[in-house]
Design an enzyme around this catalytic site. Structure first.
Site, PDB file in Angstrom:
ATOM      1  N   GLU A  32       0.835  -1.218   0.000  1.00 47.71           N
ATOM      2  CA  GLU A  32       0.000   0.000   0.000  1.00 47.71           C
ATOM      3  C   GLU A  32       0.868   1.266   0.000  1.00 47.71           C
ATOM      4  O   GLU A  32       0.581   2.237   0.716  1.00 47.71           O
ATOM      5  CB  GLU A  32      -0.963  -0.030   1.193  1.00 47.71           C
ATOM      6  CG  GLU A  32      -2.185   0.862   1.076  1.00 47.71           C
ATOM      7  CD  GLU A  32      -2.931   0.712  -0.236  1.00 47.71           C
ATOM      8  OE1 GLU A  32      -3.327  -0.412  -0.581  1.00 47.71           O
ATOM      9  OE2 GLU A  32      -3.114   1.741  -0.930  1.00 47.71           O
TER      10      GLU A  32
HETATM   11  C1  LIG Z   1       2.051  -9.916   0.641  1.00 46.24           C
HETATM   12  C2  LIG Z   1       1.814  -8.862  -0.386  1.00 46.24           C
HETATM   13  C3  LIG Z   1       0.521  -8.487  -0.701  1.00 46.24           C
HETATM   14  C4  LIG Z   1       0.289  -7.529  -1.686  1.00 46.24           C
HETATM   15  N1  LIG Z   1      -1.003  -7.237  -2.067  1.00 46.24           N
HETATM   16  C5  LIG Z   1      -1.197  -6.467  -3.175  1.00 46.24           C
HETATM   17  C6  LIG Z   1      -2.516  -6.330  -3.751  1.00 46.24           C
HETATM   18  O1  LIG Z   1      -3.501  -6.859  -3.226  1.00 46.24           O
HETATM   19  N2  LIG Z   1      -2.652  -5.620  -4.895  1.00 46.24           N
HETATM   20  C7  LIG Z   1      -1.587  -5.030  -5.520  1.00 46.24           C
HETATM   21  O2  LIG Z   1      -1.773  -4.410  -6.556  1.00 46.24           O
HETATM   22  N3  LIG Z   1      -0.334  -5.136  -4.998  1.00 46.24           N
HETATM   23  C8  LIG Z   1      -0.116  -5.838  -3.853  1.00 46.24           C
HETATM   24  N4  LIG Z   1       1.153  -5.978  -3.339  1.00 46.24           N
HETATM   25  C9  LIG Z   1       2.263  -5.287  -3.994  1.00 46.24           C
HETATM   26  C10 LIG Z   1       2.833  -4.162  -3.150  1.00 46.24           C
HETATM   27  O3  LIG Z   1       1.938  -3.090  -3.094  1.00 46.24           O
HETATM   28  C11 LIG Z   1       4.207  -3.807  -3.726  1.00 46.24           C
HETATM   29  O4  LIG Z   1       5.087  -4.856  -3.359  1.00 46.24           O
HETATM   30  C12 LIG Z   1       4.703  -2.480  -3.253  1.00 46.24           C
HETATM   31  O5  LIG Z   1       3.950  -1.459  -3.835  1.00 46.24           O
HETATM   32  C13 LIG Z   1       6.174  -2.244  -3.582  1.00 46.24           C
HETATM   33  O6  LIG Z   1       6.475  -2.513  -4.925  1.00 46.24           O
HETATM   34  P1  LIG Z   1       7.691  -3.483  -5.279  1.00 46.24           P
HETATM   35  O7  LIG Z   1       7.540  -4.717  -4.491  1.00 46.24           O
HETATM   36  O8  LIG Z   1       7.799  -3.597  -6.742  1.00 46.24           O
HETATM   37  O9  LIG Z   1       8.983  -2.728  -4.714  1.00 46.24           O
HETATM   38  P2  LIG Z   1       9.795  -1.579  -5.500  1.00 46.24           P
HETATM   39  O10 LIG Z   1       8.854  -0.574  -6.027  1.00 46.24           O
HETATM   40  O11 LIG Z   1      10.724  -2.232  -6.448  1.00 46.24           O
HETATM   41  O12 LIG Z   1      10.616  -0.906  -4.311  1.00 46.24           O
HETATM   42  C14 LIG Z   1      11.882  -1.401  -3.842  1.00 46.24           C
HETATM   43  C15 LIG Z   1      12.480  -0.341  -2.905  1.00 46.24           C
HETATM   44  O13 LIG Z   1      12.744   0.869  -3.637  1.00 46.24           O
HETATM   45  C16 LIG Z   1      12.083   1.968  -3.028  1.00 46.24           C
HETATM   46  N5  LIG Z   1      11.594   2.876  -4.069  1.00 46.24           N
HETATM   47  C17 LIG Z   1      10.972   2.551  -5.225  1.00 46.24           C
HETATM   48  N6  LIG Z   1      10.649   3.666  -5.896  1.00 46.24           N
HETATM   49  C18 LIG Z   1      11.053   4.714  -5.155  1.00 46.24           C
HETATM   50  C19 LIG Z   1      11.002   6.131  -5.304  1.00 46.24           C
HETATM   51  N7  LIG Z   1      10.410   6.705  -6.349  1.00 46.24           N
HETATM   52  N8  LIG Z   1      11.547   6.907  -4.331  1.00 46.24           N
HETATM   53  C20 LIG Z   1      12.114   6.357  -3.239  1.00 46.24           C
HETATM   54  N9  LIG Z   1      12.180   5.020  -3.041  1.00 46.24           N
HETATM   55  C21 LIG Z   1      11.669   4.216  -3.987  1.00 46.24           C
HETATM   56  C22 LIG Z   1      10.935   1.372  -2.226  1.00 46.24           C
HETATM   57  O14 LIG Z   1      10.554   2.214  -1.158  1.00 46.24           O
HETATM   58  C23 LIG Z   1      11.545   0.052  -1.766  1.00 46.24           C
HETATM   59  O15 LIG Z   1      12.281   0.260  -0.589  1.00 46.24           O
HETATM   60  C24 LIG Z   1       1.394  -6.908  -2.332  1.00 46.24           C
HETATM   61  C25 LIG Z   1       2.704  -7.275  -1.986  1.00 46.24           C
HETATM   62  C26 LIG Z   1       2.923  -8.260  -1.057  1.00 46.24           C
HETATM   63  C27 LIG Z   1       4.338  -8.681  -0.775  1.00 46.24           C
END
Ligand SMILES: Cc1cc2nc3c(=O)[nH]c(=O)nc-3n(C[C@H](O)[C@H](O)[C@H](O)COP(=O)(O)OP(=O)(O)OC[C@H]3O[C@@H](n4cnc5c(N)ncnc54)[C@H](O)[C@@H]3O)c2cc1C
Length: 595
Positions: free
Chosen positions: A441
């Site tokens: 989220e």
């Molecule tokens: C158990 C679980 C349930 C989930 N449920 C849902 C769901 O129901 N629906 C859905 O759509 N998604 C869901 N998600 C996805 C979740 O919302 C994402 O994992 C989350 O938004 C982070 O994206 P990412 O994993 O690609 O990490 P990334 O975006 O790759 O981030 C990696 C790191 O880089 C940092 N970062 C990335 N971009 C920036 C920036 N612009 N500035 C500063 N820091 C940055 C982040 O803070 C993080 O520390 C779920 C994930 C999990 C693990």
């Protein structure tokens, strides 16, 4: 393993003192809810969570949801189907929603209190209803009358659940990078093709239909978030009578094996794999998908903050109980055989947990109250002021609530000593479950950027200053009530936060981004001081009224601890905020890998 006891008295205290519930219940739309009904609802639901959800928490961590690769079906953890049926039959899902769609019309803040208890009892289970609430929210705000007629009644009752499909392998924090396609069909509907990952309760066996809300791109859509549209994609298409009939072209192709919340199925969803595309219906206007999502974002982020509070509360309950029973060493001033609750360092840990739990509960309920006021107050300017305050508080609620969950669950393990590291005691599960909360989220890093970027700039910074002024009012009240040290501490925190905000406004973007997380914590700790100040005032008045059974005296001590041990960190955090980006940005990327 200690069982969960719903903290109904503390919840009611926070509702009354921090969210001014009696005043809220006088607003249009809420007058059918009275104080006695709230008490009854909290007690009944608390008991339901203790008896129905909590016993399935540990078992769902061990025997988790499973996926059948041939059929795509997901079987939830043992007992979940029956627990969901009981939840549905009792009508709990409908409590906060619009009576026009079969809801109970209760304030959102009451729903938040219910969410707290459900998440504490069983986070893996609670995610299903939570995602459904998000989908209901989006449909309520931007759905056509026909879409609302078609879906809302069954989602409000809980007969159907809902999901939110944003994430793709290359599109996480950067939702604008998503590539799922929506192609127009001759009949005015759309065909969806693409893969979504990490979809919570994307597939399960608790209901006979699942309503997916899916972000996708239409042909020729502009790049980035500007080109995203939102679609309703039911698992089963509906017949003329509105009942689930033919299967849609959507399938769960796998579930993740996770660190925590193991009972919650986290699904990889394939749309349009069979060839013809999944039938979808546009929700809101073309290219307005992110706007649709933002409508529900305040609620969803607040709900995730509540998940943090919930895990922290349960971890605290376990740790406090253990500290009362575990005998080790002779506590200072105590006797051989006394429990570790006598050791000052154990008390420090428990009060660190307890004081921040009470502060963050106050923040979350206040945040929910502002959302209620922003929708229900008769006066438009009051609605607008409340909406602004809700916007400022939301990143704090999400990030502080969830960071604290991890810290507090970790402290709980520390209170247990070695036994905390052993799964049977249950606190290890709370630590594992908590770890996702700062990530989904919108990661907490993104929340901090939202605070220093969008939220502090609102109305030229005046929305943020207005909040600081409200906190200053509480400092004056503390001074008038003879709580001079608390008053001085709170005023000083407000002053340093205000000064730091001013300095950030004149800083380079990279410096602001480098200091954002420290600043979010500084502001959160100050808002926590605001809540603890209000707690101290109410508790002192109750003690003075002479009707205390020890409860209010303990509330006063907890507030005192917060001021002495937590609020004082604001100075250092503000220094951290302003130390610039030189060291942070100095290393070349390759230097992080080689040392
Ligand atoms: C158990 C679980 C349930 C989930 N449920 C849902 C769901 O129901 N629906 C859905 O759509 N998604 C869901 N998600 C996805 C979740 O919302 C994402 O994992 C989350 O938004 C982070 O994206 P990412 O994993 O690609 O990490 P990334 O975006 O790759 O981030 C990696 C790191 O880089 C940092 N970062 C990335 N971009 C920036 C920036 N612009 N500035 C500063 N820091 C940055 C982040 O803070 C993080 O520390 C779920 C994930 C999990 C693990």
């Amino acid at each position: 393993m200690a069982s969960y006891v719903a903290p109904v008295r503390d919840i009611r205290f926070a509702l009354d003192v921090m969210a001014d519930l009696p005043q809220l219940l006088s607003l249009p739309g809420f007058t059918h809810v009275d104080s006695a009904t709230v008490d009854e609802l909290l007690s009944e639901y608390g008991r339901f969570c203790e008896e129905v959800f909590a016993p399935l928490d540990r078992s769902g961590d061990i025997v988790t949801s499973t996926h059948d690769a041939v059929t795509g079906a997901v079987t939830t953890a043992p007992g979940f189907v029956d627990a969901y049926k009981q939840y549905l039959d009792a009508g709990w899902n409908a409590v906060p929603f619009d009576p026009a769609h079969g809801g109970g019309g209760f304030p959102w803040v009451i729903n938040l209190a219910m969410q707290e208890m459900m998440n504490s009892a069983n986070l893996g289970f609670a995610l299903g209803p939570l995602l459904t609430q998000g989908a209901i929210d989006a449909l309520t705000h931007i759905g056509t009358e026909e879409q609302q007629e078609t879906y809302l009644r069954k989602m409000v009752s809980g007969e159907w659940t809902g999901t939110m499909n944003l994430t793709e392998p290359q599109a996480g924090s950067d939702v604008g990078a998503l590539t799922t396609k929506a192609v127009p069909a001759a009949d005015g509907t759309w065909r969806i093709f693409g893969q979504k990952i990490f979809i919570t309760y994307g597939e399960h066996d608790m209901t006979n239909n699942i309503i997916h809300l899916v972000l996708a791109r239409t042909p020729g859509a502009p790049a980035g978030t500007k080109g995203i549209s939102l679609f309703v994609v039911p698992k089963f298409l509906l017949d003329d009578a509105g009942n689930p009939a033919a299967a849609n072209d959507v399938r769960c192709v796998g579930i993740e094996h996770k660190l925590g919340i193991k009972a919650s199925p986290t699904c990889v969803m394939a749309y349009g794999d069979a060839g013809e595309g999944a039938v979808g219906y546009m929700l809101g206007q073309e290219f307005q998908g992110m706007r649709g999502m933002f409508v529900m974002m305040n609620n969803a982020r607040l709900s995730v903050g509540v998940q943090g509070l919930s895990v922290a509360e349960r971890a605290y309950q376990n740790a406090a109980q253990y500290a009362l029973e575990r005998v080790q060493g002779r506590p200072i001033g105590g006797q051989v055989g006394d429990s570790i609750i006598g050791h000052p360092d154990v008390r420090r840990m428990l009060l660190t947990m307890r004081s921040q739990i009470e502060a963050v509960r106050g923040l979350l309920f206040l945040n929910a109250r502002t959302l209620d006021v922003s929708m229900h107050h008769a006066d438009a300017s009051e609605r607008e002021r409340a909406r602004e305050l809700a916007d400022v508080l939301t990143p704090l609620s999400k990030a502080w609530g969830t960071d604290l969950a991890v810290e507090i669950a970790s402290l709980a393990i520390q209170v247990y000593g070695g036994m905390g590291f052993i799964e049977e005691t249950g606190v290890a599960q709370q630590y594992r479950d908590a770890r996702i909360l700062p990530i989904y989220e919108g990661t907490n890093g993104i929340q901090a950027l939202d605070l220093v970027g969008r939220k502090m700039g609102m109305r030229g910074g005046a929305a943020f200053s207005d909040m600081l002024q409200l906190i200053e009012h509480t400092a004056s009240d503390l001074a008038s009530a003879g709580l001079g040290e608390m008053a001085a501490g709170l005023s000083s925190a407000v002053a340093v936060v205000g000064k730091t905000a001013g300095a950030l406004a004149g800083s380079q973007q990279v410096e602001v981004m480098s200091g954002a997380t420290a600043f979010l914590r500084a502001v959160s700790n100050t808002v926590g001081g605001w809540m603890m100040g209000r707690q101290a005032l109410a508790a002192q008045a109750a003690v003075a009224a002479g009707a205390d059974d020890g409860y209010y005296a303990a509330k006063l001590v907890t507030a005192q601890f917060y001021f002495e041990q937590i609020l004082v960190t604001v100075d250092g955090l503000c220094q951290q905020t302003l130390c610039g980006s030189d060291a942070i940005m100095a290393l070349r990327p390759d230097q992080f890998a080689s040392r």
